[in-house]
Design a protein around this motif. Structure first.
Motif, PDB file in Angstrom:
ATOM      1  N   VAL A 155       0.755  -1.226   0.004  1.00 24.64           N
ATOM      2  CA  VAL A 155      -0.041   0.093   0.055  1.00 24.64           C
ATOM      3  C   VAL A 155       0.926   1.408   0.023  1.00 24.64           C
ATOM      4  CG1 VAL A 155      -1.825   1.376   1.261  1.00 24.64           C
ATOM      5  CG2 VAL A 155      -1.931  -1.260   1.253  1.00 24.64           C
ATOM      6  N   THR A 156       0.814   1.947  -1.062  1.00 22.17           N
ATOM      7  CA  THR A 156       1.606   3.135  -1.171  1.00 22.17           C
ATOM      8  C   THR A 156       0.629   4.578  -0.453  1.00 22.17           C
ATOM      9  OG1 THR A 156       2.727   2.267  -2.862  1.00 22.17           O
ATOM     10  CG2 THR A 156       2.677   4.789  -2.542  1.00 22.17           C
ATOM     11  N   ALA A 157       1.075   5.047   0.528  1.00 19.13           N
ATOM     12  CA  ALA A 157       0.521   6.141   1.161  1.00 19.13           C
ATOM     13  C   ALA A 157       0.763   7.578   0.369  1.00 19.13           C
ATOM     14  CB  ALA A 157       0.411   6.384   2.428  1.00 19.13           C
ATOM     15  N   LEU A 158       2.211   7.582   0.460  1.00 19.95           N
ATOM     16  CA  LEU A 158       2.866   8.727  -0.437  1.00 19.95           C
ATOM     17  C   LEU A 158       3.906   8.126  -1.467  1.00 19.95           C
ATOM     18  CD1 LEU A 158       3.862  10.788   2.785  1.00 19.95           C
ATOM     19  CD2 LEU A 158       1.992  11.422   1.625  1.00 19.95           C
ATOM     20  N   ALA A 159       3.632   8.919  -2.734  1.00 15.60           N
ATOM     21  CA  ALA A 159       4.504   8.627  -3.596  1.00 15.60           C
ATOM     22  C   ALA A 159       5.428   9.774  -4.512  1.00 15.60           C
ATOM     23  CB  ALA A 159       3.361   7.828  -4.815  1.00 15.60           C
ATOM     24  N   GLY A 160       6.254  10.021  -3.450  1.00 16.07           N
ATOM     25  CA  GLY A 160       7.350  11.009  -3.984  1.00 16.07           C
ATOM     26  C   GLY A 160       6.767  12.457  -3.806  1.00 16.07           C
ATOM     27  N   VAL A 161       6.301  13.024  -2.466  1.00 15.63           N
ATOM     28  CA  VAL A 161       5.832  14.263  -2.462  1.00 15.63           C
ATOM     29  C   VAL A 161       6.940  15.143  -2.016  1.00 15.63           C
ATOM     30  CG1 VAL A 161       4.292  15.632  -0.950  1.00 15.63           C
ATOM     31  CG2 VAL A 161       3.522  13.522  -1.631  1.00 15.63           C
ATOM     32  N   THR A 162       6.996  16.315  -2.735  1.00 14.31           N
ATOM     33  CA  THR A 162       7.982  17.446  -2.349  1.00 14.31           C
ATOM     34  C   THR A 162       7.249  18.818  -2.248  1.00 14.31           C
ATOM     35  OG1 THR A 162       9.641  16.545  -3.622  1.00 14.31           O
ATOM     36  CG2 THR A 162       9.907  18.908  -3.431  1.00 14.31           C
ATOM     37  N   ALA A 163       7.488  19.353  -1.136  1.00 19.11           N
ATOM     38  CA  ALA A 163       6.569  20.566  -0.718  1.00 19.11           C
ATOM     39  C   ALA A 163       7.424  21.265   0.337  1.00 19.11           C
ATOM     40  CB  ALA A 163       5.429  20.204  -0.134  1.00 19.11           C
ATOM     41  N   THR A 164       7.173  22.721   0.705  1.00 19.99           N
ATOM     42  CA  THR A 164       7.725  23.439   1.555  1.00 19.99           C
ATOM     43  C   THR A 164       6.676  24.095   1.954  1.00 19.99           C
ATOM     44  OG1 THR A 164       8.123  25.239  -0.230  1.00 19.99           O
ATOM     45  CG2 THR A 164       9.975  23.783   0.177  1.00 19.99           C
ATOM     46  N   PHE A 165       6.774  24.559   3.294  1.00 18.38           N
ATOM     47  CA  PHE A 165       5.768  25.360   4.074  1.00 18.38           C
ATOM     48  C   PHE A 165       6.536  26.446   4.849  1.00 18.38           C
ATOM     49  CE2 PHE A 165       4.427  21.071   3.956  1.00 18.38           C
ATOM     50  CZ  PHE A 165       3.100  21.134   3.483  1.00 18.38           C
ATOM     51  N   ALA A 166       6.425  27.737   4.173  1.00 20.21           N
ATOM     52  CA  ALA A 166       7.227  29.022   4.592  1.00 20.21           C
ATOM     53  C   ALA A 166       6.767  29.120   6.145  1.00 20.21           C
ATOM     54  CB  ALA A 166       6.819  29.916   3.703  1.00 20.21           C
ATOM     55  N   SER A 213      -2.935  28.944   1.958  1.00 19.24           N
ATOM     56  CA  SER A 213      -3.031  28.389   0.909  1.00 19.24           C
ATOM     57  C   SER A 213      -3.481  27.040   0.848  1.00 19.24           C
ATOM     58  CB  SER A 213      -1.928  28.395   0.279  1.00 19.24           C
ATOM     59  OG  SER A 213      -0.679  27.655   0.802  1.00 19.24           O
ATOM     60  N   VAL A 214      -3.880  26.396   0.025  1.00 19.53           N
ATOM     61  CA  VAL A 214      -4.216  24.779   0.133  1.00 19.53           C
ATOM     62  C   VAL A 214      -3.380  24.122  -0.781  1.00 19.53           C
ATOM     63  CG1 VAL A 214      -6.121  22.907  -0.177  1.00 19.53           C
ATOM     64  CG2 VAL A 214      -6.635  25.399   0.488  1.00 19.53           C
ATOM     65  N   LEU A 215      -2.906  22.941  -0.124  1.00 19.25           N
ATOM     66  CA  LEU A 215      -2.193  21.882  -0.783  1.00 19.25           C
ATOM     67  C   LEU A 215      -2.825  20.464  -0.887  1.00 19.25           C
ATOM     68  CD1 LEU A 215       0.936  21.807  -1.855  1.00 19.25           C
ATOM     69  CD2 LEU A 215       1.574  20.289   0.099  1.00 19.25           C
ATOM     70  N   PHE A 216      -3.324  20.298  -2.594  1.00 22.73           N
ATOM     71  CA  PHE A 216      -4.030  18.968  -2.557  1.00 22.73           C
ATOM     72  C   PHE A 216      -3.147  17.976  -2.867  1.00 22.73           C
ATOM     73  CE2 PHE A 216      -6.499  23.006  -3.885  1.00 22.73           C
ATOM     74  CZ  PHE A 216      -7.655  22.690  -3.385  1.00 22.73           C
ATOM     75  N   LEU A 217      -3.644  16.811  -2.428  1.00 23.24           N
ATOM     76  CA  LEU A 217      -3.117  15.585  -2.534  1.00 23.24           C
ATOM     77  C   LEU A 217      -4.177  14.595  -3.089  1.00 23.24           C
ATOM     78  CD1 LEU A 217      -1.065  14.622   0.804  1.00 23.24           C
ATOM     79  CD2 LEU A 217      -0.408  15.449  -1.425  1.00 23.24           C
ATOM     80  N   ALA A 218      -3.801  13.492  -3.902  1.00 22.98           N
ATOM     81  CA  ALA A 218      -4.613  12.364  -4.484  1.00 22.98           C
ATOM     82  C   ALA A 218      -3.822  11.272  -4.868  1.00 22.98           C
ATOM     83  CB  ALA A 218      -5.370  13.032  -6.000  1.00 22.98           C
ATOM     84  N   ASP A 219      -3.940  10.281  -4.242  1.00 24.52           N
ATOM     85  CA  ASP A 219      -3.399   9.006  -4.565  1.00 24.52           C
ATOM     86  C   ASP A 219      -1.941   9.061  -3.988  1.00 24.52           C
ATOM     87  OD1 ASP A 219      -5.579   7.660  -5.589  1.00 24.52           O
ATOM     88  OD2 ASP A 219      -5.077   8.359  -7.411  1.00 24.52           O
ATOM     89  N   GLY A 220      -1.579   9.838  -2.923  1.00 22.26           N
ATOM     90  CA  GLY A 220      -0.263   9.904  -2.473  1.00 22.26           C
ATOM     91  C   GLY A 220       0.559  10.559  -3.162  1.00 22.26           C
ATOM     92  N   ARG A 221      -0.071  11.522  -4.174  1.00 25.13           N
ATOM     93  CA  ARG A 221       0.528  12.732  -4.931  1.00 25.13           C
ATOM     94  C   ARG A 221       0.216  14.122  -4.960  1.00 25.13           C
ATOM     95  NH1 ARG A 221       0.542   7.765  -7.807  1.00 25.13           N
ATOM     96  NH2 ARG A 221       2.513   7.126  -8.662  1.00 25.13           N
ATOM     97  N   LEU A 222       1.128  15.076  -5.267  1.00 27.81           N
ATOM     98  CA  LEU A 222       0.610  16.432  -5.251  1.00 27.81           C
ATOM     99  C   LEU A 222      -0.347  16.442  -6.315  1.00 27.81           C
ATOM    100  CD1 LEU A 222       3.710  18.503  -4.409  1.00 27.81           C
ATOM    101  CD2 LEU A 222       1.773  17.834  -2.795  1.00 27.81           C
TER     102      LEU A 222
END
Length: 244
Positions: free
Chosen positions: A18-29, A208-217
């Motif tokens: 089960v893949t919950a996250l698939a290579g998420v890159t993000a920054t929160f200032a 701001s809102v960051l959206f995820l779907a299927d473990g991806r941005l």
């Protein structure tokens, strides 16, 4: 503007299937309020737990205030989290045997930090709980319990506060009060908040809102409104498909 949190290519797999996250890159200032949204199973709670150091990613790196927490062992990560991170849970996670004040100062005691009683009481007073210091959680309403959880996160002056569905169990008025408090943490006190929510109305309080779907941005929305968030959520599947 510096980064309070930086995620680099986060992967999280459970039971190797089960893949919950698939290579998420993000920054929160630093000094921003970000909502993280997506359908059930999109990986948003997993992202929050990995970012906060409550869980380890299978791959990738997490930086909080420039420190790579994923490079430390579990003991060091726990110590760092107690020193630098605040977490607000949907179910409050208050100890029923402790008073309001005792619940709020507990993280400081666990981190073996000096307890500033005056700050604790000032924060509780600001949250409308100045007369509830000696009350037990069972005597409080849901909104009051969540405000205690907010106070517990604030009193240690964390670098970042992570909130997992903090208004999910609250009535509308209590939810609005808690969201206004989180926004004040950012815009009046320079704090950083990352909040998982399923509610477009709650997300509208964020910068701001960051959206995820299927473990991806699956995109980002700045200066969100409830209607714009709802519209974006309705088309998340199309956005992810187009990115693949």
């Amino acid at each position: 503007m510096t980064d309070a949190v930086r995620l680099e290519s986060l992967h999280k797999t459970y039971d190797e299937t089960v893949t919950a996250l698939a290579g998420v890159t993000a920054t929160f200032a630093t000094g921003t309020f970000t909502a993280v949204m997506g359908p059930s199973g999109s990986g948003k709670s997993t992202l929050l737990q990995c970012a906060a150091g409550l869980d380890r990613p299978t791959g990738g790196r997490v930086f909080i205030g420039g420190t790579e927490v994923t490079a430390t062992n579990d003991t060091a990560m726990t110590k760092f989290r107690r020193q630098r991170v605040g977490f607000i849970f949907q179910d409050y996670n208050l100890l029923p045997s402790l008073t309001v004040e005792q619940n709020v100062v507990l993280p400081l005691k666990l981190a073996r930090r000096k307890v500033d009683r005056r700050r604790c009481r000032d924060v509780l007073a600001q949250l409308g709980l100045g007369d509830k210091l000696d009350a037990r959680p069972e005597k409080l309403s849901g909104g009051q319990r969540q405000r205690v959880a907010v106070a517990r996160a604030l009193v240690a002056r964390p670098a970042v506060i992570f909130a997992d569905e903090p208004t999910g169990a609250l009535d509308l008025r209590s939810a609005q009060e808690v969201l206004a408090l989180l926004r004040a943490v950012v815009h009046q006190h320079g704090g950083t908040v990352v909040m998982v929510t399923h509610d477009p109305m709650a997300a509208a309080y964020a910068d701001s809102v960051l959206f995820l779907a299927d473990g991806r941005l699956a995109g980002e929305l700045r200066a969100p409104t409830a209607d714009a968030v709802a519209e974006r959520l309705a088309h998340l599947g199309d956005l992810v498909g187009a990115q693949r």
